[in-house]
Design an enzyme around this catalytic site. Structure first.
Site, PDB file in Angstrom:
ATOM      1  N   GLY A   1       4.511   7.718   4.945  1.00 49.30           N
ATOM      2  CA  GLY A   1       4.073   6.643   5.780  1.00 49.30           C
ATOM      3  C   GLY A   1       2.542   5.933   4.843  1.00 49.30           C
ATOM      4  O   GLY A   1       2.004   6.757   3.555  1.00 49.30           O
ATOM      5  N   HIS A   2       2.271   5.241   5.711  1.00 43.78           N
ATOM      6  CA  HIS A   2       0.924   4.234   5.202  1.00 43.78           C
ATOM      7  C   HIS A   2      -0.339   5.270   5.339  1.00 43.78           C
ATOM      8  O   HIS A   2      -0.857   6.873   5.528  1.00 43.78           O
ATOM      9  CB  HIS A   2       0.219   3.845   5.885  1.00 43.78           C
TER      10      HIS A   2
END
Lengths: 355, 355, 355
Positions: B247-248
């Protein structure tokens, strides 16, 4: 297509006009006109209505013929059998042009069989072989020395690696990779006490390949790794859903169904006709027998004999899983029961009346 | 390659003819002729036979030399060490042509280093940089202002987003995306009591990037999102398997192994040399230490200190998980035990004999 | 951009010079110069320092203005609201050229709207429609008769299948497949006792399509299968993360958030505003209501009413899951308690003192 042809494919009976022309197979609610053949077999679908605008209906064995005199085909078997026959009959297949698209790149020594279609921007590696009548859609990449059988359908953006061998009538959906390198490393070690530096992970290269049997179907976004020295194998007739991961050296038998997001570990083995549920996992080196069913989201960490149903993570035989699940659900009452015993015992010990 | 060169790479001893030529590293069962060097170190492989048709063998420290007088290399270390050295030695690497393929598209201001290979239909964005000797295979897309280091290998159909920075000697497998936007939204709200409409999810754009360290390997079908403002980071030497989701804003340390289908949440942090099992998950914002091992299909929802083994979903230290698992397995007998106590207590209370 | 414009977009107040020019939105630690606007709202970020080199700051409602007299924007709302507004404001968007790239292939009868950008090697099928101002990046494949709305952004290497319909302002990230065939088979049967051969799995073809509503975003590496006869549907405003699998015939409502690696089974239904956690699964044919929250890695096997929070695999209401989890954690002490009761009862029965 004439209604008689539909009935012929189903081995079913026409009620009404056998020469009626139908062009499309639809859900009754989507019927729009005379050319539409509405599949109205299941009770739920029939109860939901619609179909008044269909030209003809496919009905089940106990259904009354359309009261308005429209024609129908009466199929006595299960709805899913009708679906398999009728959807095959009415499937136009992917739209593609014949021959090699001018933007395709075919490597030196590659062999492209008669009747093959290579779409736009398809890249075929050196000495690869594409069997007769196979359709390779846009932007697919096929590696050097790969072999694709006859009558295959490779959807856009698939990657088939160097030396991979694929049988006849195989379907592969988009964004799938067959023949990436295996995930095989000697793990890093920690820095030692005496100031020695830790090591980094060391790579084991994948020199092997992937061999896919005839009549296999592979979903979209799936990945199948090549073996270290030998071949990762998918047996004849096995169907693999989307986003499945199959590790290096794995050997999957024939006629299996592997559902979406499942993962088969490296060097794992799976027998024939085994069904692996969605997002289930089979650990590295584990052997799963034939005719096994593994529940969705289960994690198989030990070998499984033939004809076993497995549930849970870690997976256990279904009966054991259900028993444990039941026991867990009754834990609160068990605790209350123990508390009650404790109170009664306290009372007894304090000289409560005995008898 | 001469047998003496193989022995030299292994730091091992030749038994027989050091000048013997071998061309292929094989499993004994696959040996087909004089040029084949069969790896016959593990007991299982040796017991399985084969190898009679190999030109030479690699054998373990206690193995007898081939009784038929063929040559061999005796390697005293573990089989996996031999595998790592020998598979690297015999790996032909992906087949690719030198230079820029005529169908490749290179954007304005892009810099392509010496010895780079850009395959068919590769698209390189404006001002991107491809370091020396890197190989970019067919149909890869590299975004504007991206930087790829030297000696990288980017397999077909990979997407590397705008501004992403990738170190040296990085390997990325097919159908992987590095630098998609993060999944970051203000959730929808329900319609209110007083007839106010609900809101739709509101997007937080991803202005940041992804930074991949040297010697990282990323499997096929993996996705690594760009950060909101800063950078999602993968440390030097970390190896990521197929279909992993990162994920970011996540920051992964060095020399980790992240197995297939694992998921690392947004803004999560992982230390060095940590091993994350297949299909395991690390929740958003969680910090996982160094030298941690997370079991397959485990779900880490809280931070984990260094050198911890975690199992289960939700994940707990391995000892706790095993204790609970054991207790659950004995629940049926516990319930029977309680029932027995209850019966005995009933009897006592009814005036059963005491003493 | 002037600070007054930033403040205007936020509906916030400028402290200092409204005409100050800012060019980049950054985390304080990444600020490098006068054009940088540092987002310094959360306590953790502010405490971490940095930002001295930013030209201006965005600060929270209780923060003191910069002591060195630099300009700032004071935003009274939550940081994530500021993030959504500011990241949209500063997002340059993907870099792309106007018009149709010379290497793009547009099929016969396709309609490409005004202001559309088709990147290198994009393939558009026969009779497909691309709405006004939509941007289709490199190596995307769009099938025949597909319809893409206006103002969409399709990232590189996406596959959109034949006949799929996509609304306006839809974003689709790389290596995603919309419109693969459903995984629908009549399973193989075992060979019979009397020597009859087993059957192979029989395919049910997918004649239906996928319909994606306006303002939907779909992450990278995601797969959405087409329906058997009708349409797999994603409602308006729903956001789907990376590596999500959505089965054939599924119908997802509006404004949902579906997190990474989740899987929605075939023919499943999901209401509006429902949030499905990472790697969670919804089984085939299950109905999940509106305003439901399903925890990460949960497995929903039965229908779920509106406004329910579900946890666990198999999933249960959150309160039940927490109760069971608590009970399991206390199993060891329960077992010791029972052992203690047993000892006391033994003593009583042996004539231990009662009272």
């Amino acid at each position: 297509m004439k209604l008689s042809q539909v009935a012929g494919a189903l081995g079913a009976e026409v009620i009404g006009d056998p020469d009626l022309e139908v062009r499309r197979l639809v859900h009754p609610l989507d019927a729009e006109g005379a050319g539409d053949l509405a599949l109205a077999m299941s009770k739920a679908v029939v109860a939901g209505g619609g179909g008044e605008r269909a030209g003809a209906l496919v009905i089940g064995k106990d259904a009354a013929p359309p009261s308005d005199g429209r024609s129908a085909v009466r199929f006595p078997g299960p709805e899913r059998t009708a679906l398999s026959i009728l959807t095959a009959l009415f499937d136009p297949g992917p739209i593609h042009a014949a021959g090699i698209h001018p933007t395709a790149t075919v490597g030196p020594g590659a062999f492209v069989g008669t009747g093959v279609s290579l779409g736009a921007n398809v890249v075929v590696g050196a000495r690869a072989t594409i069997g007769e009548r196979s359709v390779v859609l846009a932007n697919v990449v096929i590696g050097a020395d790969a072999v694709i059988g006859a009558d295959c359908l490779i959807h856009p953006l698939v990657m088939i690696g160097d030396r991979v061998r694929i049988g006849d009538r195989v379907i592969i959906h988009s964004n799938t990779t067959v023949g990436a390198d295996g995930f095989s490393f000697i793990p890093a070690s920690q820095p030692g006490m005496a100031g020695t530096p830790g090591t980094m992970p060391v790579r084991i290269h994948s020199l092997g390949t992937v061999v896919i049997g005839d009549d296999v179907e592979i979903g979209a976004g799936t990945t199948i790794d090549r073996a270290t020295l030998r071949a990762t194998r998918i047996g004849r007739g096995t169907k693999i859903d989307n986003q499945v991961q199959i590790g290096h050296n794995a050997v999957i038998g024939e006629a299996c169904l592997i559902c979406g997001e499942a993962g088969i570990g490296g060097s794992a083995e799976v027998g024939d006709r085994t069904v692996i549920g969605g997002a289930a996992g089979v650990a590295d080196h584990v052997k799963v027998g034939s005719d096994v069913a593994i529940g969705a989201m289960s994690g198989v960490s030990h070998s499984v004999p033939d004809q076993t149903v497995m549930l849970g993570a870690p997976a256990m035989p279904a009966a054991v899983f259900k028993e444990r699940y039941l026991q867990i659900g009754r834990l609160k009452s068990l605790r209350e029961q123990v508390k009650d015993l404790q109170n009664r015992l306290d009372a007894l010990e304090k000289g409560g009346k005995v008898g």
